[in-house]
Design an enzyme around this catalytic site. Structure first.
Site, PDB file in Angstrom:
ATOM      1  N   ASN A 122       0.768  -1.241   0.000  1.00  0.00           N
ATOM      2  CA  ASN A 122       0.000   0.000   0.000  1.00  0.00           C
ATOM      3  C   ASN A 122       0.804   1.300   0.000  1.00  0.00           C
ATOM      4  OD1 ASN A 122      -2.562  -1.338   0.165  1.00  0.00           O
ATOM      5  ND2 ASN A 122      -2.125  -1.766   2.301  1.00  0.00           N
ATOM      6  N   TYR A 123       2.020   1.310   0.537  1.00  0.00           N
ATOM      7  CA  TYR A 123       2.685   2.589   0.813  1.00  0.00           C
ATOM      8  C   TYR A 123       4.005   2.802   0.087  1.00  0.00           C
ATOM      9  CZ  TYR A 123      -0.787   3.102   4.467  1.00  0.00           C
ATOM     10  OH  TYR A 123      -1.971   3.212   5.143  1.00  0.00           O
ATOM     11  N   LEU A 124       4.662   1.740  -0.349  1.00  0.00           N
ATOM     12  CA  LEU A 124       5.955   1.897  -1.007  1.00  0.00           C
ATOM     13  C   LEU A 124       5.777   1.813  -2.511  1.00  0.00           C
ATOM     14  CD1 LEU A 124       8.175  -0.349   1.287  1.00  0.00           C
ATOM     15  CD2 LEU A 124       7.713   2.103   1.473  1.00  0.00           C
TER      16      LEU A 124
END
Length: 895
Positions: A853-855
């Protein structure tokens, strides 16, 4: 862990005591020392590196010299089927912003059935839209514009299907063609396929002499040509068809990956058209409940109760959990029993039993039956398990894919969740509540106009059928526990999902242009005379520096989780002169505990905000998520607090990788650096998890494996000593392996013996199963006895060698080979120790959430190319399928 393994200092500290600070961003991150909740963001299968699973192949994009015996390949192939993903060359140069290839022009061709088909070709037009919505009116192509019809794969009679949810939709390399092709076959190809779909073939030439053919084959083949013609023909036949002695699994019909990222004709954002044609078979409902055998009944006050199927099913949900922690929870039990009584009112026991007290219910007979069924399933032969899986796959096959704008795309969550008991996260007030069975009457499906309406796989009719091409969901319903809307979307690797992911990361990457201005403004507003502005600036400080979620208001029937804007005074404690202690339940009821040093003005503001307020009052009583996001929109279109979280995670990850990756390190040392950077992000974002229950068991297995490497090294050293005693004086071989004494060696050899005996028995059973399939007589029991005897004799020999300092290998090897083997073991031991360090350091941190989700996945792809690390060691098959657009960046790409 064995005493000779040194752990990295920082990562070995308990998570609650760690603090990570990024000097360039001003991020301060640490992890709580409270009881972390489990993180279920990513399954174990998704975490498994692809180096341990089958790899996704791809076709090379670079021109290859045509060879005589080369497999035919298309010049317009869009997937790198012949090179490993980790080392495939980048396809195009990219700069600071993502550069996309030219848009494809749409031209119309006519198919044999009279319907028009869309064919794409390149265009000079470019689109700067960062949001990358869905491509308009495009059919599946092979990258250069030619449509690629699905090819059916001929299977042998009796082969079973093998569905794999993680397999991307890529076409397999075509089978090797015979050198001589009949004219009729070529004509048939001309009729059914376009020119672009044909493999590249040379014009028919004169038949060369046998001697010349053999020379050319020898020159072009990687393997030497057999001297015997019969053997050569046999090998060629084996290459063209299925290999003898190996069972081939039936593969699903697969199409080329739709390379949407090479096209710039995108729709607008919100209410734009997302598709033109959509055809699917609805959702897969769980099969109706099958009543338990008549002798299996729950008891009440020690007497069996005759329950109707509807009540028995609900009782079974609880019975399956009686040895789990859930049934020890008072809230869980209360909610379950309240719902169970409601079901009993509607479907009372047939024998008239009145059930009024959960403590008097005995679900043990049902639990024992479920356990026995599990044991039976586990004891099945591999053939029986395959047969069971094939039957299940056959039932689900019609629901796994849909056709959208002429492309075959995988559906994500096509299965409707079966009924059960809601477990929730943490202290959720509704845990234990009955999740009712979803029926067709509860489900609305979304499908294209003019296509046949699918029929549900269970009795019933759809609640509604709509044709809304401005949304991307295929089906929806409302679950009864929390009233949440559930949706069925396309799979993670689909074009629609891929464009959404790319737009998200591009949006967070675009924030780099504005982040300094945003920080300057909120730093100035920390001293604003308007309390609303001051509160907003302080909230922005926390969202930016601590990567807190924005947070939304929660109802009374929801878990008491909070984010930045919904913090209460009790969640933040002042620690003079300049420290704040955060302690609250974040998303999924995971505890966030963090003691951080903040700017003096921020400390002063929190003190002001808490004045004359009770612990239950809102800390930011003049700010909410909507107001905050509206303010952020003034800086950049689409900017929200969530974008800050993604930006800070990715930029921190990029900086940690740049600073911590050893340029000349081994692959394992680089992987450790990668995981360390990922841990820093996970700590920043509070991606905690409880230490897995199997962690100690897993570490124990790793210690056993390390001991096995050392044992093998010891045996090799002793073999050198037996050959030549001079090796005893060499420093490299003279010293004994650490923690290997006679007792440990005896224990290890005992484990090896048990393992080898088990292998012998399994092989005996497998051989007999194969013989039975071929209609041959099974092996006699004497064969098994002989094999067991050989194992026993081998370990008696090893026992005699114990303590002598000398050893005899199973087969003779020259000393040079033994020395090489010892050197390889030394490298393997070093790498394995690093792997153990990494496993221990990450036991309380969930790394999967960040990757998903974030990288930005392009950071990982570029890093792998720059440092020669196979991406399969980092990205699971699921992630490679989810992020195909990220795999083609240059090695120097930066977030």
């Amino acid at each position: 862990m064995s005493g000779d393994i040194m752990m990295s200092s920082d990562d070995e500290k308990p998570i609650g005591l760690k603090r990570a600070q990024n000097g360039q961003n001003g991020h301060v991150a640490s992890n709580g020392n409270g009881r972390p909740a489990s993180d279920s963001s990513m399954s174990e299968d998704e975490e498994m590196p692809l180096s341990q699973a089958s790899r996704v192949k791809s076709e090379p994009m670079t021109p290859v010299r045509a060879l005589k015996r080369k497999k035919p390949q298309s010049n317009n192939s869009s997937s790198d089927e012949e090179t490993p993903l980790a080392s495939s060359p980048a396809k195009r140069a990219t700069s600071g912003a993502v550069h996309m290839n030219g848009a494809l022009q749409a031209t119309t061709t006519t198919r044999a059935n009279g319907k028009s088909a869309v064919k794409e070709s390149t265009s000079d037009d470019e689109d700067e839209d960062d949001h990358l919505p869905i491509i308009k009116g495009k059919r599946a192509t092979n990258g250069n514009g030619a449509m690629k019809p699905p090819k059916k794969k001929v299977k042998k009679e009796g082969e079973e299907g093998d569905s794999d949810d993680n397999t991307p939709l890529v076409s397999k390399a075509p089978p090797r063609q015979k050198r001589k092709m009949k004219k009729e076959e070529s004509d048939a190809d001309d009729e059914s396929f376009s020119d672009d779909d044909k493999p590249l073939k040379k014009a028919p030439a004169k038949k060369p002499t046998t001697k010349r053919v053999k020379k050319e084959e020898a020159a072009n083949s990687e393997t030497p040509v057999s001297k015997k013609r019969g053997k050569a023909k046999k090998e060629e036949g084996a290459e063209a068809g299925p290999q003898k002695g190996k069972k081939r699994k039936k593969e699903e019909e697969e199409e080329k990956i739709y390379r949407w990222w090479e096209n710039q004709e995108f729709h607008g954002e919100d209410n734009s058209v997302k598709w033109h044609t959509l055809d699917h078979n609805g959702v897969y409902f769980p099969l109706p409940y099958e009543p338990l055998p008549s002798q299996v009944k729950m008891k009440y006050k020690g007497k069996p109760v005759d329950l109707p199927p509807e009540s028995e099913e609900v009782a079974g949900f609880y019975a399956a959990l009686i040895e789990a922690d859930h049934t020890k929870d008072a809230i869980f039990n209360r909610n379950f029993f309240n719902d169970f009584k409601e079901v009993l009112k509607k479907y009372p026991p047939r024998d008239g039993t009145k059930i009024t007290d959960l403590s008097l219910c005995d679900f043990r007979p049902m639990f024992e039956y479920f356990e026995s069924e599990k044991a039976k399933k586990k004891a099945m032969t591999s053939a029986e398990k395959k047969e069971l899986k094939a039957a299940k796959d056959a039932l689900e096959a019609p629901f796994t894919h849909c056709i959208i704008d002429g492309r075959k795309e995988k559906v994500g969550n096509f299965r409707v969740e079966p009924p059960g008991l809601y477990r929730g996260r943490g202290e959720h007030p509704k845990k234990g509540t009955l999740k009712k069975r979803v029926r067709p009457e509860d489900v609305t499906i979304n499908i294209g106009e003019g296509v046949p309406i699918p029929k549900p796989n269970v009795p019933g009719k759809w609640k509604d059928v709509q044709h809304d091409n401005t949304v991307t969901w295929l089906a929806t319903w409302t679950e009864n526990v929390n009233g949440n809307h559930k949706y069925v979307f396309l799979a993670a690797g689909s074009a629609i999902k891929g464009q959404s992911d790319m737009a998200k990361f591009e949006k967070s990457r675009e924030l780099k242009k504005y982040v300094e201005r945003v920080r300057q403004d909120y730093t100035t507003e920390l001293r604003s005379k308007l309390m609303a502005d001051r509160q907003r600036a302080t909230a922005m400080y926390f969202i930016d520096r601590l990567a807190l979620r924005a947070g939304n208001e929660k109802g009374d029937d929801e878990a008491d989780t909070v984010g930045c804007c919904s913090l209460r005074c009790e969640h933040v404690t002042l620690q003079p002169p300049d420290q704040l202690i955060f302690d609250f339940l974040g998303k999924d009821s995971i505890r966030y505990y963090n003691q951080v040093t903040v700017d003096q003005q921020v400390f002063k503001n929190i003190k002001i905000f808490k004045d004359n307020k009770d612990d239950e009052d809102q800390l930011f009583d003049r700010v909410d998520t909507a107001k905050l996001n509206k303010h952020l929109q003034s800086y950049m279109k689409g900017l929200t607090a969530k974008v800050f979280r993604t930006y800070n995670a990715s930029i921190t990850f990029q900086e940690q990788l740049d600073q911590g990756t050893p340029k000349n390190g081994t692959v394992q040392e680089k992987l450790n650096a990668y995981n360390h950077a990922n841990r820093m992000v996970a700590i920043l974002c509070n991606h905690q998890r409880a230490v897995p229950k199997t962690h100690e068991q897993s570490m124990g297995k790793m210690r056993d494996k390390l001991r096995g490497f050392k044992y093998e090294r010891m045996k090799l050293r002793h073999a050198l000593f037996a050959i030549d005693s001079k090796y005893k004086k060499e420093k490299l071989y003279a010293e004994d392996e650490s923690d290997l004494d006679d007792d440990v060696i005896a224990e290890h050899e005992g484990q090896l013996k048990e393992r080898d005996l088990e292998k012998v028995e399994k092989k005996f059973v497998k051989d007999n199963e194969k013989l039975a399939e071929d209609g041959k007589e099974p092996l006699a029991d004497s064969v098994l006895k002989q094999r067991r005897k050989e194992v026993e004799e081998e370990y008696k020999r090893l026992a005699k060698e114990r303590g002598t300092g000398k050893a005899t290998l199973k087969r003779d090897r020259p000393t040079e080979k033994i020395e090489d083997a010892i050197a390889k073991l030394d490298d393997k031991i070093k790498a394995f120790k690093l792997q153990m360090e990494d496993r221990e350091a990450g036991k309380e941190v969930a790394l999967g959430t960040s990757k998903i989700n974030y990288l930005d996945p392009r950071i990982t792809a570029a890093w792998c190319k720059e440092h020669d690390v196979p991406i399969e060691k980092i990205f699971s098959k699921t992630l490679l399928t989810k992020f195909p657009w990220a795999m083609e960046v240059e090695s120097d790409w930066k977030f």
